[in-house]
Enzyme design. Structure first.
Site, PDB file in Angstrom:
ATOM      1  N   ASP A  96       0.854  -1.191   0.000  1.00 15.73           N
ATOM      2  CA  ASP A  96       0.000   0.000   0.000  1.00 15.73           C
ATOM      3  C   ASP A  96       0.891   1.242   0.000  1.00 15.73           C
ATOM      4  OD1 ASP A  96      -0.332  -0.813   3.397  1.00 15.73           O
ATOM      5  OD2 ASP A  96       0.623   1.036   2.728  1.00 15.73           O
ATOM      6  N   HIS A 111       8.492  -5.330  -1.645  1.00 19.47           N
ATOM      7  CA  HIS A 111       7.625  -6.270  -2.378  1.00 19.47           C
ATOM      8  C   HIS A 111       6.751  -5.570  -3.414  1.00 19.47           C
ATOM      9  CE1 HIS A 111       8.008  -9.193   1.283  1.00 19.47           C
ATOM     10  NE2 HIS A 111       9.059  -9.222   0.487  1.00 19.47           N
ATOM     11  N   CYS A 119       4.477  -5.485 -17.193  1.00 17.07           N
ATOM     12  CA  CYS A 119       4.387  -6.615 -18.123  1.00 17.07           C
ATOM     13  C   CYS A 119       4.929  -7.866 -17.446  1.00 17.07           C
ATOM     14  CB  CYS A 119       5.222  -6.306 -19.372  1.00 17.07           C
ATOM     15  SG  CYS A 119       5.435  -7.721 -20.453  1.00 17.07           S
ATOM     16  N   CYS A 123       9.046  -7.030 -20.347  1.00 19.08           N
ATOM     17  CA  CYS A 123       9.594  -6.340 -21.552  1.00 19.08           C
ATOM     18  C   CYS A 123       9.934  -4.904 -21.208  1.00 19.08           C
ATOM     19  CB  CYS A 123       8.551  -6.403 -22.683  1.00 19.08           C
ATOM     20  SG  CYS A 123       7.219  -5.214 -22.498  1.00 19.08           S
ATOM     21  N   CYS A 140      -0.179  -6.726 -22.469  1.00 19.72           N
ATOM     22  CA  CYS A 140       0.843  -5.685 -22.583  1.00 19.72           C
ATOM     23  C   CYS A 140       0.762  -5.084 -23.985  1.00 19.72           C
ATOM     24  CB  CYS A 140       2.228  -6.298 -22.362  1.00 19.72           C
ATOM     25  SG  CYS A 140       3.599  -5.190 -22.784  1.00 19.72           S
ATOM     26  N   THR A 181       5.038  -6.945  11.703  1.00 20.10           N
ATOM     27  CA  THR A 181       5.396  -8.019  10.773  1.00 20.10           C
ATOM     28  C   THR A 181       5.633  -9.317  11.537  1.00 20.10           C
ATOM     29  OG1 THR A 181       6.894  -8.716   8.999  1.00 20.10           O
ATOM     30  CG2 THR A 181       7.874  -7.444  10.810  1.00 20.10           C
TER      31      THR A 181
HETATM   32  C1  BV8 Z   1      12.433 -15.014  -3.053  1.00 21.12           C
HETATM   33  C2  BV8 Z   1       3.483  -9.243  -2.153  1.00 21.12           C
HETATM   34  C3  BV8 Z   1      14.263 -15.743  -4.350  1.00 21.12           C
HETATM   35  C4  BV8 Z   1       2.283  -9.513  -2.951  1.00 21.12           C
HETATM   36  C5  BV8 Z   1       4.313 -11.016  -0.728  1.00 21.12           C
HETATM   37  C6  BV8 Z   1      11.139 -21.903   3.044  1.00 21.12           C
HETATM   38  C7  BV8 Z   1      11.778 -21.242   4.092  1.00 21.12           C
HETATM   39  C8  BV8 Z   1      12.130 -19.904   3.988  1.00 21.12           C
HETATM   40  C9  BV8 Z   1      11.847 -19.188   2.826  1.00 21.12           C
HETATM   41  C10 BV8 Z   1      11.197 -19.838   1.789  1.00 21.12           C
HETATM   42  C11 BV8 Z   1      10.840 -21.175   1.893  1.00 21.12           C
HETATM   43  N1  BV8 Z   1      10.223 -21.530   0.744  1.00 21.12           N
HETATM   44  C12 BV8 Z   1      10.180 -20.463  -0.092  1.00 21.12           C
HETATM   45  C13 BV8 Z   1      10.789 -19.432   0.530  1.00 21.12           C
HETATM   46  C14 BV8 Z   1      10.971 -18.082  -0.018  1.00 21.12           C
HETATM   47  C15 BV8 Z   1       9.687 -17.290   0.150  1.00 21.12           C
HETATM   48  C16 BV8 Z   1       9.277 -17.224   1.610  1.00 21.12           C
HETATM   49  O1  BV8 Z   1       9.849 -16.484   2.381  1.00 21.12           O
HETATM   50  N2  BV8 Z   1       8.287 -18.024   1.995  1.00 21.12           N
HETATM   51  C17 BV8 Z   1       7.895 -18.054   3.407  1.00 21.12           C
HETATM   52  C18 BV8 Z   1       6.431 -17.633   3.543  1.00 21.12           C
HETATM   53  C19 BV8 Z   1       8.142 -19.453   3.924  1.00 21.12           C
HETATM   54  N3  BV8 Z   1      10.021 -15.943  -0.296  1.00 21.12           N
HETATM   55  C20 BV8 Z   1       9.931 -15.626  -1.597  1.00 21.12           C
HETATM   56  O2  BV8 Z   1       9.509 -16.371  -2.464  1.00 21.12           O
HETATM   57  C21 BV8 Z   1      10.454 -14.250  -1.948  1.00 21.12           C
HETATM   58  N4  BV8 Z   1      11.302 -14.336  -3.104  1.00 21.12           N
HETATM   59  O3  BV8 Z   1      12.788 -15.656  -2.099  1.00 21.12           O
HETATM   60  O4  BV8 Z   1      13.158 -14.905  -4.219  1.00 21.12           O
HETATM   61  C22 BV8 Z   1      13.744 -16.954  -5.071  1.00 21.12           C
HETATM   62  C23 BV8 Z   1      13.649 -16.872  -6.454  1.00 21.12           C
HETATM   63  C24 BV8 Z   1      13.189 -17.992  -7.140  1.00 21.12           C
HETATM   64  C25 BV8 Z   1      12.824 -19.152  -6.454  1.00 21.12           C
HETATM   65  C26 BV8 Z   1      12.871 -19.191  -5.045  1.00 21.12           C
HETATM   66  C27 BV8 Z   1      13.329 -18.092  -4.349  1.00 21.12           C
HETATM   67  C28 BV8 Z   1       9.310 -13.299  -2.291  1.00 21.12           C
HETATM   68  C29 BV8 Z   1       8.495 -13.025  -1.060  1.00 21.12           C
HETATM   69  C30 BV8 Z   1       7.517 -11.891  -1.341  1.00 21.12           C
HETATM   70  C31 BV8 Z   1       6.131 -12.465  -1.451  1.00 21.12           C
HETATM   71  N5  BV8 Z   1       5.192 -11.359  -1.610  1.00 21.12           N
HETATM   72  N6  BV8 Z   1       3.400 -10.090  -0.964  1.00 21.12           N
HETATM   73  C32 BV8 Z   1       1.050  -9.121  -2.183  1.00 21.12           C
HETATM   74  O5  BV8 Z   1       1.154  -8.486  -1.115  1.00 21.12           O
HETATM   75  O6  BV8 Z   1      -0.025  -9.430  -2.705  1.00 21.12           O
HETATM   76  S1  BV8 Z   1       4.312 -11.776   0.774  1.00 21.12           S
HETATM   77  C33 BV8 Z   1       3.383 -10.978   1.968  1.00 21.12           C
HETATM   78  O7  BV8 Z   1       4.004 -11.348   3.220  1.00 21.12           O
HETATM   79  C34 BV8 Z   1       3.397  -9.458   1.990  1.00 21.12           C
HETATM   80  O8  BV8 Z   1       4.425  -8.858   1.237  1.00 21.12           O
HETATM   81  C35 BV8 Z   1       3.630  -9.178   3.461  1.00 21.12           C
HETATM   82  O9  BV8 Z   1       4.036  -7.904   3.694  1.00 21.12           O
HETATM   83  C36 BV8 Z   1       4.646 -10.194   3.719  1.00 21.12           C
HETATM   84  C37 BV8 Z   1       5.036 -10.414   5.138  1.00 21.12           C
HETATM   85  O10 BV8 Z   1       3.857 -10.585   5.889  1.00 21.12           O
HETATM   86  P1  BV8 Z   1       3.655  -9.513   7.071  1.00 21.12           P
HETATM   87  O11 BV8 Z   1       3.717  -8.133   6.479  1.00 21.12           O
HETATM   88  O12 BV8 Z   1       4.603  -9.814   8.169  1.00 21.12           O
HETATM   89  O13 BV8 Z   1       2.158  -9.762   7.492  1.00 21.12           O
HETATM   90  P2  BV8 Z   1       1.645 -10.905   8.481  1.00 21.12           P
HETATM   91  O14 BV8 Z   1       0.160 -10.953   8.366  1.00 21.12           O
HETATM   92  O15 BV8 Z   1       2.463 -12.152   8.284  1.00 21.12           O
HETATM   93  O16 BV8 Z   1       2.014 -10.338   9.939  1.00 21.12           O
HETATM   94  C38 BV8 Z   1       1.363  -9.179  10.397  1.00 21.12           C
HETATM   95  C39 BV8 Z   1       1.832  -8.965  11.821  1.00 21.12           C
HETATM   96  O17 BV8 Z   1       1.257  -7.757  12.281  1.00 21.12           O
HETATM   97  C40 BV8 Z   1       1.369 -10.069  12.761  1.00 21.12           C
HETATM   98  O18 BV8 Z   1       2.484 -10.519  13.531  1.00 21.12           O
HETATM   99  C41 BV8 Z   1       0.343  -9.381  13.678  1.00 21.12           C
HETATM  100  O19 BV8 Z   1       0.462  -9.800  15.028  1.00 21.12           O
HETATM  101  C42 BV8 Z   1       0.754  -7.940  13.584  1.00 21.12           C
HETATM  102  N7  BV8 Z   1      -0.360  -6.993  13.717  1.00 21.12           N
HETATM  103  C43 BV8 Z   1      -1.656  -7.150  13.302  1.00 21.12           C
HETATM  104  N8  BV8 Z   1      -2.353  -6.025  13.608  1.00 21.12           N
HETATM  105  C44 BV8 Z   1      -1.482  -5.163  14.206  1.00 21.12           C
HETATM  106  C45 BV8 Z   1      -0.214  -5.771  14.284  1.00 21.12           C
HETATM  107  N9  BV8 Z   1       0.851  -5.164  14.839  1.00 21.12           N
HETATM  108  C46 BV8 Z   1       0.666  -3.915  15.323  1.00 21.12           C
HETATM  109  N10 BV8 Z   1      -0.515  -3.256  15.287  1.00 21.12           N
HETATM  110  C47 BV8 Z   1      -1.611  -3.855  14.744  1.00 21.12           C
HETATM  111  N11 BV8 Z   1      -2.792  -3.194  14.729  1.00 21.12           N
HETATM  112 ZN    ZN Z   2       5.432  -6.601 -22.494  1.00 20.25          ZN
END
Ligand code: BV8
Ligand code: ZN
Length: 242
Positions: A96, A111, A119, A123, A140, A181
């Site tokens: 956001d 992210h 695209c 591209c 695209c 987070t």
């Molecule tokens: C990558 C964007 C290289 C889109 C998102 C096994 C182990 C470790 C890692 C991996 C694994 N298997 C795969 C992986 C890698 C994977 C990963 O980490 N997976 C995890 C889940 C196991 N990561 C990736 O794939 C990343 N890329 O590694 O590239 C690569 C290349 C090729 C092949 C392999 C690897 C890409 C990750 C990005 C994914 N995109 N979103 C969209 O948003 O639609 S993820 C999504 O999670 C969001 O980006 C979000 O921001 C992010 C993290 O979540 P949080 O923000 O922490 O939100 P969450 O709900 O979890 O927590 C909220 C917290 O707030 C809570 O604790 C809650 O208590 C608290 N809260 C609630 N209300 C309040 C509050 N606190 C204060 N006040 C409040 N009012």
């Molecule tokens: Zn394109």
């Protein structure tokens, strides 16, 4: 604890904030892993992954269309305002633009952002999106591949420019403020561990304890919109108490 957090923050001259969905929760945007979170209803492996999009481009595009409409009506909460008036570098996993709307200057979106499409074949074509009137799935205009939100999906690399900027911010930081987070998504979460290895103070503000808790110098469990104004020295309206 609030006083201890305030003293640590006041003593820092190069503080960095690292935020997740919890920062925007009180603006009405659903988090990912809370019980009523987004992933409870939509499996991230399907909706926020390359394979998911290529399997069902229309379904994933419609899901983002819903999210875009909800973003359009969201406003910054007191936590965004408190961060915006601090002179921190803001590294966020959030797609956001509520920190921008609160007037924050240096923001790094690890992210991506939801108000831009790009695209899918990379591209180079990209378009700004009016989130109040989001388009449906389309091609695209340059290479005819699908257009998709300019966000990072699971299995996609993070944008190099943003990743390098975030690493540089952490390397130069003398305090890290972690807000809303679960610290479960990598490599973003690794930035908190890098800060911990550098032995700088880590202040955590989160509604629940998480896997990040052991890394905290001070952890404040509660709502960001209440706690951030308190530790950043403002009353909830965002004006400084000082
Ligand atoms: C990558 C964007 C290289 C889109 C998102 C096994 C182990 C470790 C890692 C991996 C694994 N298997 C795969 C992986 C890698 C994977 C990963 O980490 N997976 C995890 C889940 C196991 N990561 C990736 O794939 C990343 N890329 O590694 O590239 C690569 C290349 C090729 C092949 C392999 C690897 C890409 C990750 C990005 C994914 N995109 N979103 C969209 O948003 O639609 S993820 C999504 O999670 C969001 O980006 C979000 O921001 C992010 C993290 O979540 P949080 O923000 O922490 O939100 P969450 O709900 O979890 O927590 C909220 C917290 O707030 C809570 O604790 C809650 O208590 C608290 N809260 C609630 N209300 C309040 C509050 N606190 C204060 N006040 C409040 N009012
Ligand atoms: Zn394109």
């Amino acid at each position: 604890m609030i006083e201890q957090a305030r003293q640590l923050i006041d003593g820092a001259s190069a503080a960095v904030s690292f935020s997740g969905a919890g920062l925007s929760a009180e603006s009405g945007l659903a988090t990912f892993r809370d019980a009523d979170g987004i992933w409870a209803r939509y499996d991230p492996a399907v909706y926020a992954s390359v394979r998911g999009f290529e399997t069902d481009p229309d379904g994933v595009s419609e899901w983002y269309r819903l999210r875009r409409r909800s973003f359009a009506s969201a406003a910054p909460n007191a936590a965004h305002w408190a961060l915006a008036t601090s002179n921190m570098v803001h590294v966020t996993q959030n797609i956001d633009t509520l920190l921008e709307k609160a007037g924050a200057e240096s923001i790094v979106h690890l992210h991506g952002v939801l108000d831009r499409d790009r695209c899918h074949a990379q591209c180079g074509h990209a378009e700004h999106i009016d989130v109040s009137d989001p388009p449906a799935l389309r091609r695209c205009p340059r290479c005819n591949a699908y257009m998709r939100p300019d966000v990072v999906w699971f299995g996609e690399n993070l944008p190099a420019v943003e990743w390098n900027a975030a690493e540089a911010a952490i390397d130069g930081a003398d305090l890290l403020l972690v807000v809303g987070t679960s610290g479960e998504v990598w490599p973003a979460a690794g930035l908190i561990h890098s800060a911990h290895r550098r032995d700088i103070p880590i202040v955590v503000v989160n509604a629940d304890p998480t896997s990040v808790s052991p890394l905290a110098t001070v952890e404040l469990v509660g709502k960001a919109a209440e706690l951030l104004p308190a530790i950043l020295g403002q009353n909830p309206e965002g004006s400084s108490i000082m």
